[in-house]
Design an enzyme around this catalytic site. Structure first.
Site, PDB file in Angstrom:
ATOM      1  N   ASN A   1       0.287  -1.404  -0.083  1.00 30.43           N
ATOM      2  CA  ASN A   1      -0.360   0.169  -0.151  1.00 30.43           C
ATOM      3  C   ASN A   1       0.599   1.011   0.127  1.00 30.43           C
ATOM      4  OD1 ASN A   1      -1.834   2.072   1.306  1.00 30.43           O
ATOM      5  ND2 ASN A   1      -3.315   0.270   0.690  1.00 30.43           N
TER       6      ASN A   1
ATOM      7  N   CYS B   1       1.717  -8.681   4.460  1.00 32.58           N
ATOM      8  CA  CYS B   1       3.095 -10.245   4.238  1.00 32.58           C
ATOM      9  C   CYS B   1       1.636 -11.108   3.681  1.00 32.58           C
ATOM     10  CB  CYS B   1       3.376 -10.702   5.493  1.00 32.58           C
ATOM     11  SG  CYS B   1       5.085  -9.194   5.724  1.00 32.58           S
TER      12      CYS B   1
ATOM     13  N   GLU C   1       2.396 -14.566   4.442  1.00 34.83           N
ATOM     14  CA  GLU C   1       1.982 -15.833   4.410  1.00 34.83           C
ATOM     15  C   GLU C   1       0.644 -15.116   6.148  1.00 34.83           C
ATOM     16  OE1 GLU C   1       4.519 -13.996   4.846  1.00 34.83           O
ATOM     17  OE2 GLU C   1       6.162 -15.732   5.491  1.00 34.83           O
TER      18      GLU C   1
HETATM   19  N1  THU Z   1       7.287  -9.569   3.311  1.00 33.20           N
HETATM   20  C1  THU Z   1       6.255 -11.107   2.677  1.00 33.20           C
HETATM   21  O1  THU Z   1       5.336 -10.739   2.535  1.00 33.20           O
HETATM   22  N2  THU Z   1       6.237 -12.305   3.064  1.00 33.20           N
HETATM   23  C2  THU Z   1       7.621 -12.408   4.658  1.00 33.20           C
HETATM   24  O2  THU Z   1       8.344 -13.140   5.080  1.00 33.20           O
HETATM   25  C3  THU Z   1       8.857 -11.184   4.399  1.00 33.20           C
HETATM   26  C4  THU Z   1       8.535  -9.948   4.368  1.00 33.20           C
HETATM   27  C5  THU Z   1       6.803  -8.661   2.081  1.00 33.20           C
HETATM   28  C6  THU Z   1       6.150  -7.445   2.432  1.00 33.20           C
HETATM   29  C7  THU Z   1       6.694  -6.182   2.079  1.00 33.20           C
HETATM   30  O3  THU Z   1       5.508  -6.528   1.177  1.00 33.20           O
HETATM   31  C8  THU Z   1       7.412  -6.895   1.041  1.00 33.20           C
HETATM   32  O4  THU Z   1       7.726  -7.945   1.610  1.00 33.20           O
HETATM   33  C9  THU Z   1       8.919  -6.677   1.111  1.00 33.20           C
HETATM   34  O5  THU Z   1       8.926  -6.484   2.280  1.00 33.20           O
END
Ligand code: THU
Length: 164
Positions: A65, A73, A75
């Site tokens: 965003n 994230c 997960e």
């Molecule tokens: N991110 C995830 O979706 N999962 C993780 O385990 C680490 C980080 C995402 C958050 C953000 O959109 C991008 O990765 C960079 O940090």
């Protein structure tokens, strides 16, 4: 004074072909989910795939965003997807993969602290472990349970204090 020690062991593989069929399938689903990522700010596409007790696989990806902290994230999106659409079907395994630049990352990507906390809540409320599969193209790690990634947790037990 008491000196304490916390350690855990985990498995490491060189390639997906060495995984058992179910884990391979789950990791492939996580890799596929990276394609749905909305990550224009970081350019880092993450995919997460949860296997539920029934065998069903549900996925999530990161959704960023312009107001950076509003992003979420992969997960946590996968867990919200499972809880919202398949209540009672407990997650038993979680695979995570990431795509950056023009390829999947060679190193495995581990869940952030916020996601570890949310994984722990799922394990605790369901009373079961979630196997964690961290998939890079040149290295795959399998961790027996989310709790290994979050020792000395703050959890619902921590709230059971005497009110003042
Ligand atoms: N991110 C995830 O979706 N999962 C993780 O385990 C680490 C980080 C995402 C958050 C953000 O959109 C991008 O990765 C960079 O940090």
């Amino acid at each position: 004074m008491k000196q304490n020690n916390i350690s855990f062991s985990f498995k490491e593989f060189d390639k997906a072909e060495d995984l058992d069929a179910e884990d391979r399938e789950l990791l492939a689903a996580a890799q596929k989910a990276t394609a749905n990522s909305y990550s224009p700010y970081s350019g880092f596409s993450v995919g997460a795939a949860l296997r539920l007790e029934s065998g069903r696989i549900v996925t999530g990806t990161n959704v960023e965003n312009a107001a950076f902290p509003s992003g979420i994230c992969a997960e946590r999106n996968a867990i919200s997807n499972a809880v919202s659409n398949h209540p009672g079907d407990k997650p038993v395994a979680l695979a995570i993969a990431a795509f950056s630049g023009s390829s999947h990352t060679s190193e495995p990507v581990a869940p952030c602290g916020n996601c570890r906390q949310v994984i722990a809540e799922e394990e605790n409320r369901n009373g079961i472990s979630i196997r964690i599969i961290l998939g890079g193209s040149s290295k795959i790690r399998i961790i027996g349970k989310g709790a290994d990634l979050l020792p000395l947790q703050f959890n619902s037990e921590s709230l059971r204090i005497t009110p003042r």
